[in-house]
Structures are given as structure tokens and as C-alpha cells.
Design an enzyme around this catalytic site. Sequence first.
Site, PDB file in Angstrom:
ATOM      1  N   HIS A  73       0.810  -1.234   0.000  1.00 42.45           N
ATOM      2  CA  HIS A  73       0.000   0.000   0.000  1.00 42.45           C
ATOM      3  C   HIS A  73       0.840   1.280   0.000  1.00 42.45           C
ATOM      4  CE1 HIS A  73       0.236   0.919   4.461  1.00 42.45           C
ATOM      5  NE2 HIS A  73       0.419  -0.371   4.565  1.00 42.45           N
ATOM      6  N   ASP A 190       6.258   2.101   6.232  1.00 40.15           N
ATOM      7  CA  ASP A 190       5.013   1.356   6.182  1.00 40.15           C
ATOM      8  C   ASP A 190       4.056   2.158   5.309  1.00 40.15           C
ATOM      9  OD1 ASP A 190       2.601   0.092   6.604  1.00 40.15           O
ATOM     10  OD2 ASP A 190       2.427   0.683   8.712  1.00 40.15           O
ATOM     11  N   GLU A 224      -5.284   1.040   2.826  1.00 42.41           N
ATOM     12  CA  GLU A 224      -4.909   0.007   3.794  1.00 42.41           C
ATOM     13  C   GLU A 224      -4.981   0.497   5.231  1.00 42.41           C
ATOM     14  OE1 GLU A 224      -2.470  -2.588   6.374  1.00 42.41           O
ATOM     15  OE2 GLU A 224      -2.294  -0.435   6.058  1.00 42.41           O
ATOM     16  N   GLU A 225      -4.532   1.723   5.462  1.00 43.62           N
ATOM     17  CA  GLU A 225      -4.410   2.187   6.860  1.00 43.62           C
ATOM     18  C   GLU A 225      -5.751   2.341   7.562  1.00 43.62           C
ATOM     19  OE1 GLU A 225      -1.894   2.088   8.619  1.00 43.62           O
ATOM     20  OE2 GLU A 225      -0.099   2.397   7.410  1.00 43.62           O
ATOM     21  N   ASP A 245       4.187  -6.192   3.406  1.00 41.54           N
ATOM     22  CA  ASP A 245       4.019  -5.088   4.347  1.00 41.54           C
ATOM     23  C   ASP A 245       5.059  -5.240   5.456  1.00 41.54           C
ATOM     24  OD1 ASP A 245       2.994  -2.828   5.590  1.00 41.54           O
ATOM     25  OD2 ASP A 245       0.902  -3.451   5.368  1.00 41.54           O
ATOM     26  N   HIS A 325       4.687   3.070  12.770  1.00 41.15           N
ATOM     27  CA  HIS A 325       3.671   4.103  13.002  1.00 41.15           C
ATOM     28  C   HIS A 325       4.197   5.223  13.902  1.00 41.15           C
ATOM     29  CE1 HIS A 325      -0.262   1.962  11.562  1.00 41.15           C
ATOM     30  NE2 HIS A 325       0.686   2.001  10.647  1.00 41.15           N
TER      31      HIS A 325
HETATM   32 ZN   LIG Z   1       1.259  -1.224   6.316  1.00 38.50          ZN
END
Ligand SMILES: [Zn+2]
Length: 349
Positions: A73, A190, A224-225, A245, A325
Site C-alpha cells: 500500500h 510502512d 490500507e491504513e 508489508d 507508526h
Molecule cells: Zn502497512
Amino acid sequence: MSLPPIDTDYFTKFLVELLNIASPTGFAEPAIAFVEKELSRYKQLELFRTRKGALVAKWGIENDEAPVALTAHVDTLGAVVKEIKHTGRLKLSRIGGIQWPSVETEGVWVFTSQGGKIRGSVLIDNASGHIFGQAGTDTPRNDDHMEVRLDVRTTSEQETRELGINIGDCVAFDPRVEVTNGFVRSRFLDDKACVANLVAAIKSMADAGLSPKRTVYFHISNYEEVGHGASAGIPSEVAELVTVDMAVVGAGQESDEFSATLCIKDSGGVYHEGLNKKMRALAEQYNISYKTDVYPFYGSDGEAFWRAGGDVALALIGPGVDASHNYERAHIDGLNATTNWIMAFLLSD
Ligand SMILES: [Zn+2]
């Protein structure tokens, strides 16, 4: 048979460029367009967009009845304008779960719905040490107390609205990309790192004159998130889906930044035993440094496809990313291991 070489300079340049394109979920079109432009160089690929805005690249092989797919993603954590305060500053609503302390004092761009771009930064609402003293340290970092100070003259809600800022406008946090000693330090590795892995694998294969053994769909996801990116866009004839991922690195984890990881279980449950077995065998065959791991707070786009009714064997691989994150970091060894694993999969029966 050995795997074709990876052009690491190309990989790094592509990744850094992609990281520097703001693409919070819902506003990921510029990143999708960037990947699309890059992949349009390969005549082997047939490119199309889903209605939802994801990019799909098909590398077709004649008479293949059991195609495979890989997904990664380009959308990232971010925010939208939730409220314009009487001071002219902005309150935000987060997209995905960015941790407030990790973006305190970070630079942002506010992208207005009219196409404008306004600079600012994230601060706690009692930031001045000379006014608030210890209180500034003690204030909880949450949606109520974090605000955006705009780098334009405004001291009222009215003046901010006159700049063209509206409720719902996209707010993107600076990625702050640095490459040092093989480490890539940036927000949003990510999952842009893995999109770069897919693109680098395609380049290596094409440069070496190789084709995949099966018809392959590369699905570049844009939601995706928020949990449903790949729930649509994977063709129903696909037999095996590999989600690419990031792997979780930190206390208690087996993953590290110098290897790729096969995730056995995350918050969404256990992946497909048969495809896991195949991915392990490929890693052994090609001498790819890999770990197996379990991720505590994690869901993947492959699981989104499963939940939407997708009938495939499903696995999850990816490079180790530290402090995910948050302010993330990966290493070229883990990144290359992932690209190699993708190529091993593409060259498998
Ligand atoms: Zn991810």
C-alpha cells in the site's frame, strides 16, 4: 538458478522520492500516479485503476489458469482538519493511528480542497515554556490538545477560512527522510518500502530478461491504513496472494531490520499454512535471510481481502521496520531480502 541482481541505487532513489510524496489515506492519488508512471516503462505490464483508485499492474503469461498476486500500500497515516479554532489554528482528526508524541513539532502541509498548499507545524496547545512551564510537559498529547500552527498570518477562524482552508482538508506530516549507512529513517516506510520492493523486483526481472512463471497481478493499495485497501481489486481467479508489508521490530519481536519476515499470526489471525510453507522453502532455496514472527497490533490488506470473501491462499512477508507508526527505520539488508523473496515467488511454479 539464482536471482537477478537488485539495483540498490535505483531502489533507494525510488523509495526516497515516493516517501516524499504526501499520500495519507483518502489523498493517495499523487503516490498512485507516481508508481503508475514508473511501471508504465515496462511493456510487459498492463496497467489499470480500480474504481476505488488502487493501481493494478498485470504481468500476463499465456494459458495460466492459476494467477498469483502481490499487494502493498502507498497510503499512509495522516490527518484531516477537524475544526478551525477561534485562534485561527487547526484541530485535527487522525487518519489511522499516528502517535501524537511522535509528530509533536513536526512540519505539515495542509492541502486545501481548492488545490492550495499551506505550511504549518504540530504543537501542543500550551507550548510556550515561558508561559506554561511544567504544564506544557504534563498536558496529555491527544486530539484535544494538539493543534496546527499555520505559517501564514491568521489570528482568527475567519482569517483561516479566507486562506481557503476548510473542514476535511488533508493534513500530511513531513516524512523526514534520511539515508545513512544503509539505514533508511523516515515516516511511512510502512508501506512505501514494500511498494519500492515490488517495483525493484519488476525492474530486476525485466532487466534480466526474465518473466514470472505465473500471471501476476501487482496491486498497489490506497486504503490500507483504514482497514479495507485490498478488499477489492484482486481478481477472483487469483490462487495465491502475498501481502508485502512491514515486519514489526522491537521488544519481544523476532523480526529485525536486517532480514525479511514471514508473519505467521497477527491481530487478524493465522495466515495460510500451505503458502507459508512455500515461502519458507523459497527463502531456504535462495538463501534469503528471514525470520518468522507474530505481530501484536497489526492487520493486513490480505486479511481485508479474506474478510471481503476472497478465496486465496494468503501469506504476509516484509522487511523489518523499527518503531512502526512512529519515526520508522529500515535497513537495506532487510529491504533487499524482501525484494529477493518477491522475485523468488515470481519465479516459482
Ligand atoms: Zn502497512
